[in-house]
Every structure is written in structure tokens, then in C-alpha cells.
Scaffold this active site. Structure first.
Site, short mmCIF file in Angstrom:
data_model
loop_
_atom_site.label_atom_id
_atom_site.label_comp_id
_atom_site.label_asym_id
_atom_site.label_seq_id
_atom_site.Cartn_x
_atom_site.Cartn_y
_atom_site.Cartn_z
N ASP A 146 -1.27 12.45 13.62
CA ASP A 146 -2.23 12.35 14.72
C ASP A 146 -1.56 12.91 15.98
O ASP A 146 -0.44 13.46 15.92
CB ASP A 146 -2.76 10.92 14.87
N HIS A 147 -2.23 12.74 17.12
CA HIS A 147 -1.70 13.27 18.37
C HIS A 147 -0.35 12.65 18.74
O HIS A 147 0.48 13.30 19.37
CB HIS A 147 -2.71 13.05 19.50
N CYS A 193 2.55 9.23 12.79
CA CYS A 193 1.74 8.82 13.93
C CYS A 193 2.70 8.17 14.93
O CYS A 193 3.92 8.37 14.82
CB CYS A 193 0.60 7.89 13.51
N GLY A 194 2.19 7.44 15.88
CA GLY A 194 3.08 6.87 16.89
C GLY A 194 4.09 5.90 16.29
O GLY A 194 5.29 5.98 16.56
N THR A 195 3.60 5.00 15.47
CA THR A 195 4.47 4.01 14.85
C THR A 195 4.73 4.27 13.38
O THR A 195 5.66 3.68 12.81
CB THR A 195 3.81 2.63 14.93
N ILE A 218 2.78 3.08 11.32
CA ILE A 218 2.12 1.93 10.68
C ILE A 218 0.70 2.27 10.26
O ILE A 218 0.30 2.03 9.11
CB ILE A 218 2.15 0.71 11.62
N GLY A 219 -0.06 2.83 11.18
CA GLY A 219 -1.44 3.17 10.83
C GLY A 219 -1.50 4.17 9.69
O GLY A 219 -2.32 4.03 8.76
N MET A 220 -0.65 5.17 9.74
CA MET A 220 -0.62 6.17 8.67
C MET A 220 -0.28 5.53 7.33
O MET A 220 -0.89 5.84 6.30
CB MET A 220 0.39 7.27 8.99
N HIS A 254 13.70 3.51 -5.81
CA HIS A 254 13.19 2.25 -6.35
C HIS A 254 11.67 2.19 -6.47
O HIS A 254 11.15 1.56 -7.39
CB HIS A 254 13.65 1.07 -5.46
N ARG A 291 14.53 -0.26 -14.70
CA ARG A 291 13.78 -1.50 -14.37
C ARG A 291 12.69 -1.26 -13.33
O ARG A 291 11.73 -2.04 -13.24
CB ARG A 291 14.76 -2.57 -13.88
N HIS A 292 12.82 -0.18 -12.57
CA HIS A 292 11.83 0.08 -11.52
C HIS A 292 10.51 0.60 -12.07
O HIS A 292 9.48 0.49 -11.39
CB HIS A 292 12.41 1.07 -10.51
C1 RB5 Z 1 -2.45 6.31 18.48
O1 RB5 Z 1 -2.68 5.86 19.77
C2 RB5 Z 1 -1.62 5.29 17.70
O2 RB5 Z 1 -2.39 4.16 17.51
C3 RB5 Z 1 -1.18 5.89 16.40
O3 RB5 Z 1 -0.41 7.02 16.64
C4 RB5 Z 1 -0.37 5.00 15.50
O4 RB5 Z 1 0.73 4.47 16.14
C5 RB5 Z 1 -1.14 3.98 14.76
O5 RB5 Z 1 -0.62 3.24 13.93
#
Ligand code: RB5
Length: 152
Positions: free
Chosen positions: A12-13, A69-71, A73-75, A102, A136-137
Site C-alpha cells: 500500500d502507500h 504496508c506500514g506495519t 499487520i494488515g497485509m 518451519h 516433523r514440520h
Molecule cells: C495505512 O495507513 C496503514 O494502516 C497500513 O499501511 C498498515 O499499517 C495496516 O496494517
């Protein structure tokens, strides 16, 4: 490089700059890069790009996916909604190596606000160079695929 892979990239951006740097590095290593965007910093929705990359991996058009993405996490959340995908959010080469060895991860997620360029490049190289350990994996990874219905 040991083996040339076909790799689908998406971001993402918040992750586009790191995605572009990782894709350039993969090309320089001789891998076949498919860039599903985004391009530029206009605000976009990470699930849209996760879906494109995961479809390429699930269909076999790409051996691996890389999502930023930024974190991360979302991806990683979005990617793991696809039952063919084992996406790991990692922050360094150790996590990247171990999730290939693994978990037989087929998609790497990174957070551009969490992991700097050099550790991210190290993680990418470790991910691409590490084979699944098997043994085992295999049983454990098969149990991931067995969960296809919501657990209530
Ligand atoms: C975008 O603002 C941000 O939410 C995205 O890059 C990401 O961190 C989501 O998990």
C-alpha cells in the site's frame, strides 16, 4: 543466489518505497519480479494488493509473495484469509529464515514503519534462500491447511 524464483510484490502507500527497494534487490539477484503495485503514494487499501499477490501465489504464477504496508499487520491478516497462503509477518532475517524452515511460508510480510531497509533486505534474502525443513514440520503445516471453516 541458489535458485531463481518468480516473486509477486505488493504494497500500500505506506509500504511502496520499501516494496520498490525489495523488488529492485530481487531483480538484481536474478529473480523474476511481478510488481502488482501500488505505485506512488496515493492512499490505497492494503487488502486489494494482498489479494492480487496471494492470487498469483495460490495459482502458481508466482512461487513467493512479498507484501509491505506500514506495519505489515494488515497485509499479513489479509493474506492469510486465502487458504493457500501461509504469510508470515517478520522483522528480521531470523524470523524470515525460520518461517521458511518451519512453516513453509509462501508470503513474506514486512512493515515499512517497523523494519529498516537493511534488515528488510536481509530478511528477503533469508526468506528466498531457505528451504522448508520438512520432517516433523510437514504434519504441523498440514494442520494449518485443515482449518478451512470458521472455528466457533
Ligand atoms: C495505512 O495507513 C496503514 O494502516 C497500513 O499501511 C498498515 O499499517 C495496516 O496494517
Amino acid at each position: 543466489m541458489q535458485v531463481a524464483h518468480s516473486i509477486a510484490f505488493g504494497a500500500d502507500h505506506g509500504g511502496v518505497q520499501l516494496k520498490d527497494a525489495l523488488a529492485d534487490a530481487a531483480r538484481a539477484l536474478g529473480h523474476d519480479v511481478h510488481d502488482f503495485g501500488t505505485q506512488g503514494t496515493e492512499s490505497v487499501d492494503y487488502p486489494d494488493f494482498a489479494a492480487l499477490v496471494c492470487e498469483a501465489v495460490a495459482s502458481g504464477r508466482a512461487r513467493f509473495g512479498v507484501l509491505v504496508c506500514g506495519t505489515g499487520i494488515g497485509m499479513s491478516m489479509a493474506a492469510n484469509r486465502n487458504p493457500a497462503i501461509r504469510c508470515a509477518l517478520v522483522h528480521d532475517a531470523t524470523g524470515a529464515r525460520l518461517t521458511r524452515a518451519h512453516n513453509d511460508a509462501n508470503v513474506l510480510a514486512l512493515g515499512a514503519r517497523m523494519t529498516g531497509l537493511e534488515p528488510a533486505l536481509d530478511a528477503l534474502r533469508a526468506f528466498l534462500d531457505t528451504p522448508f525443513d520438512g520432517g516433523r514440520h510437514v504434519r504441523r503445516v498440514a494442520k494449518l491447511s485443515a482449518v478451512t471453516e470458521p472455528v466457533r
